[in-house]
Design a protein around this motif. Structure first.
Motif, PDB file in Angstrom:
ATOM      1  N   TYR A  13      56.753 -34.756  -6.447  1.00 44.74           N
ATOM      2  CA  TYR A  13      55.750 -34.660  -7.511  1.00 44.74           C
ATOM      3  C   TYR A  13      54.372 -34.239  -6.999  1.00 44.74           C
ATOM      4  O   TYR A  13      53.354 -34.837  -7.325  1.00 44.74           O
ATOM      5  CB  TYR A  13      55.684 -35.966  -8.303  1.00 44.74           C
ATOM      6  N   ALA A  14      54.339 -33.177  -6.202  1.00 48.57           N
ATOM      7  CA  ALA A  14      53.083 -32.704  -5.611  1.00 48.57           C
ATOM      8  C   ALA A  14      52.277 -31.802  -6.542  1.00 48.57           C
ATOM      9  O   ALA A  14      51.102 -31.555  -6.280  1.00 48.57           O
ATOM     10  CB  ALA A  14      53.364 -31.961  -4.304  1.00 48.57           C
ATOM     11  N   HIS A  15      52.876 -31.312  -7.614  1.00 48.72           N
ATOM     12  CA  HIS A  15      52.122 -30.462  -8.540  1.00 48.72           C
ATOM     13  C   HIS A  15      50.953 -31.279  -9.085  1.00 48.72           C
ATOM     14  O   HIS A  15      51.140 -32.407  -9.557  1.00 48.72           O
ATOM     15  CB  HIS A  15      53.024 -29.984  -9.685  1.00 48.72           C
ATOM     16  N   PRO A  16      49.749 -30.749  -9.037  1.00 50.94           N
ATOM     17  CA  PRO A  16      48.564 -31.532  -9.431  1.00 50.94           C
ATOM     18  C   PRO A  16      48.563 -31.996 -10.887  1.00 50.94           C
ATOM     19  O   PRO A  16      47.886 -32.970 -11.215  1.00 50.94           O
ATOM     20  CB  PRO A  16      47.387 -30.600  -9.149  1.00 50.94           C
ATOM     21  N   ARG A  17      49.318 -31.324 -11.755  1.00 46.00           N
ATOM     22  CA  ARG A  17      49.349 -31.753 -13.160  1.00 46.00           C
ATOM     23  C   ARG A  17      50.552 -32.606 -13.511  1.00 46.00           C
ATOM     24  O   ARG A  17      50.688 -33.053 -14.646  1.00 46.00           O
ATOM     25  CB  ARG A  17      49.262 -30.538 -14.076  1.00 46.00           C
ATOM     26  N   ASN A  18      51.434 -32.872 -12.546  1.00 47.54           N
ATOM     27  CA  ASN A  18      52.551 -33.778 -12.799  1.00 47.54           C
ATOM     28  C   ASN A  18      51.994 -35.201 -12.753  1.00 47.54           C
ATOM     29  O   ASN A  18      51.325 -35.577 -11.793  1.00 47.54           O
ATOM     30  CB  ASN A  18      53.657 -33.597 -11.758  1.00 47.54           C
ATOM     31  N   ILE A  19      52.258 -35.971 -13.776  1.00 45.43           N
ATOM     32  CA  ILE A  19      51.646 -37.304 -13.884  1.00 45.43           C
ATOM     33  C   ILE A  19      52.515 -38.420 -13.304  1.00 45.43           C
ATOM     34  O   ILE A  19      52.206 -39.595 -13.494  1.00 45.43           O
ATOM     35  CB  ILE A  19      51.274 -37.632 -15.343  1.00 45.43           C
ATOM     36  N   PHE A  20      53.581 -38.081 -12.584  1.00 47.21           N
ATOM     37  CA  PHE A  20      54.447 -39.129 -12.046  1.00 47.21           C
ATOM     38  C   PHE A  20      53.670 -40.160 -11.241  1.00 47.21           C
ATOM     39  O   PHE A  20      53.761 -41.358 -11.503  1.00 47.21           O
ATOM     40  CB  PHE A  20      55.580 -38.547 -11.179  1.00 47.21           C
ATOM     41  N   TRP A  21      52.929 -39.717 -10.226  1.00 45.38           N
ATOM     42  CA  TRP A  21      52.250 -40.679  -9.358  1.00 45.38           C
ATOM     43  C   TRP A  21      51.174 -41.486 -10.080  1.00 45.38           C
ATOM     44  O   TRP A  21      51.155 -42.722  -9.944  1.00 45.38           O
ATOM     45  CB  TRP A  21      51.705 -39.979  -8.106  1.00 45.38           C
ATOM     46  N   PRO A  22      50.285 -40.876 -10.860  1.00 48.20           N
ATOM     47  CA  PRO A  22      49.327 -41.709 -11.595  1.00 48.20           C
ATOM     48  C   PRO A  22      50.016 -42.714 -12.522  1.00 48.20           C
ATOM     49  O   PRO A  22      49.597 -43.865 -12.632  1.00 48.20           O
ATOM     50  CB  PRO A  22      48.498 -40.700 -12.392  1.00 48.20           C
ATOM     51  N   ASP A  33      46.349 -44.339  -2.519  1.00 47.52           N
ATOM     52  CA  ASP A  33      45.536 -43.792  -1.435  1.00 47.52           C
ATOM     53  C   ASP A  33      46.127 -42.527  -0.815  1.00 47.52           C
ATOM     54  O   ASP A  33      45.435 -41.550  -0.601  1.00 47.52           O
ATOM     55  CB  ASP A  33      45.350 -44.831  -0.319  1.00 47.52           C
ATOM     56  N   SER A  34      47.395 -42.564  -0.487  1.00 51.38           N
ATOM     57  CA  SER A  34      48.039 -41.435   0.174  1.00 51.38           C
ATOM     58  C   SER A  34      49.499 -41.380  -0.281  1.00 51.38           C
ATOM     59  O   SER A  34      50.026 -42.330  -0.858  1.00 51.38           O
ATOM     60  CB  SER A  34      47.989 -41.591   1.695  1.00 51.38           C
ATOM     61  N   TYR A  35      50.142 -40.280   0.013  1.00 51.42           N
ATOM     62  CA  TYR A  35      51.557 -40.139  -0.331  1.00 51.42           C
ATOM     63  C   TYR A  35      52.377 -41.240   0.347  1.00 51.42           C
ATOM     64  O   TYR A  35      53.234 -41.859  -0.280  1.00 51.42           O
ATOM     65  CB  TYR A  35      52.062 -38.750   0.082  1.00 51.42           C
ATOM     66  N   CYS A  39      54.701 -44.061  -1.528  1.00 49.29           N
ATOM     67  CA  CYS A  39      56.141 -44.217  -1.234  1.00 49.29           C
ATOM     68  C   CYS A  39      56.436 -45.633  -0.736  1.00 49.29           C
ATOM     69  O   CYS A  39      57.447 -46.226  -1.127  1.00 49.29           O
ATOM     70  CB  CYS A  39      56.581 -43.191  -0.197  1.00 49.29           C
ATOM     71  N   GLN A  40      55.575 -46.162   0.105  1.00 50.77           N
ATOM     72  CA  GLN A  40      55.752 -47.533   0.598  1.00 50.77           C
ATOM     73  C   GLN A  40      55.669 -48.527  -0.554  1.00 50.77           C
ATOM     74  O   GLN A  40      56.426 -49.497  -0.599  1.00 50.77           O
ATOM     75  CB  GLN A  40      54.693 -47.855   1.665  1.00 50.77           C
ATOM     76  N   GLY A  41      54.775 -48.282  -1.502  1.00 51.02           N
ATOM     77  CA  GLY A  41      54.667 -49.140  -2.681  1.00 51.02           C
ATOM     78  C   GLY A  41      55.944 -49.152  -3.499  1.00 51.02           C
ATOM     79  O   GLY A  41      56.381 -50.202  -3.985  1.00 51.02           O
ATOM     80  N   LEU A  42      56.564 -47.981  -3.650  1.00 48.16           N
ATOM     81  CA  LEU A  42      57.849 -47.925  -4.362  1.00 48.16           C
ATOM     82  C   LEU A  42      58.903 -48.749  -3.639  1.00 48.16           C
ATOM     83  O   LEU A  42      59.652 -49.518  -4.264  1.00 48.16           O
ATOM     84  CB  LEU A  42      58.334 -46.482  -4.509  1.00 48.16           C
ATOM     85  N   LEU A  43      58.971 -48.616  -2.326  1.00 47.09           N
ATOM     86  CA  LEU A  43      59.948 -49.387  -1.540  1.00 47.09           C
ATOM     87  C   LEU A  43      59.714 -50.884  -1.695  1.00 47.09           C
ATOM     88  O   LEU A  43      60.678 -51.650  -1.823  1.00 47.09           O
ATOM     89  CB  LEU A  43      59.880 -48.994  -0.070  1.00 47.09           C
ATOM     90  N   GLN A  44      58.461 -51.299  -1.682  1.00 47.08           N
ATOM     91  CA  GLN A  44      58.153 -52.723  -1.851  1.00 47.08           C
ATOM     92  C   GLN A  44      58.582 -53.233  -3.228  1.00 47.08           C
ATOM     93  O   GLN A  44      58.878 -54.404  -3.389  1.00 47.08           O
ATOM     94  CB  GLN A  44      56.671 -52.971  -1.615  1.00 47.08           C
TER      95      GLN A  44
END
Length: 147
Positions: A13-22, A33-35, A39-44
């Motif tokens: 989800y690196a496209h700047p307009r993809n809202i997955f991460w937000p 903070d960073s990719y 990803c670590q947050g998802l694993l937790q």
């Protein structure tokens, strides 16, 4: 499959307009903070992030441009066997669900076909007909599964 921006960045989800991460960071209270932090947050939260397709050919980043004859699905049989505690698979949009139902599910052993499948509205910028808030309300199901 990741789009061109994601493939180039080697990040989901690196496209700047993809809202997955937000969206997912907001729902799960993950620091953005960073990719690596995301990803670590998802694993937790006990969430795996994986593409339905291992590879395919397409002329653009649009899922509609996938050449059906080029599709190679990821090895869900092994993944789901190794991670036997998985209770639900969420799909980011209709195409991911369609690819799973067509290219993965028919090839899974029967004991792996009972996992609950849930399609969520795509976070792609191409899915502009649904508002951020509507998507967020539906995506709250992900948080419910981690609690």
């Amino acid at each position: 499959m990741p789009g061109k921006a994601s493939l180039a960045a080697n990040q989901y989800y690196a496209h700047p307009r993809n809202i997955f991460w937000p969206l997912i960071c907001s729902i799960l209270d993950i620091k953005a903070d960073s990719y690596e932090t995301r990803c670590q947050g998802l694993l937790q939260c006990r969430i795996a992030l994986w593409d339905v397709l291992k590879s395919c050919t397409r002329s653009s980043s649009l899922d509609a441009d996938i050449d059906e004859s080029s599709i190679v699905p990821n090895d869900f049989g092994t993944f789901l066997t190794v991670h036997s505690g998985i209770e639900v698979i969420f799909f980011n949009g209709a195409m991911a669900e369609k690819m799973y139902l067509r290219n993965v599910l028919p090839h899974l052993p029967e004991q792996l076909t009972g996992i609950r499948l849930v399609r969520l509205p795509s976070t792609s910028p191409a899915n502009a007909s649904i508002s951020y808030e509507e998507k967020r309300m539906t995506w709250q199901q992900v948080r419910a599964e981690t609690e």
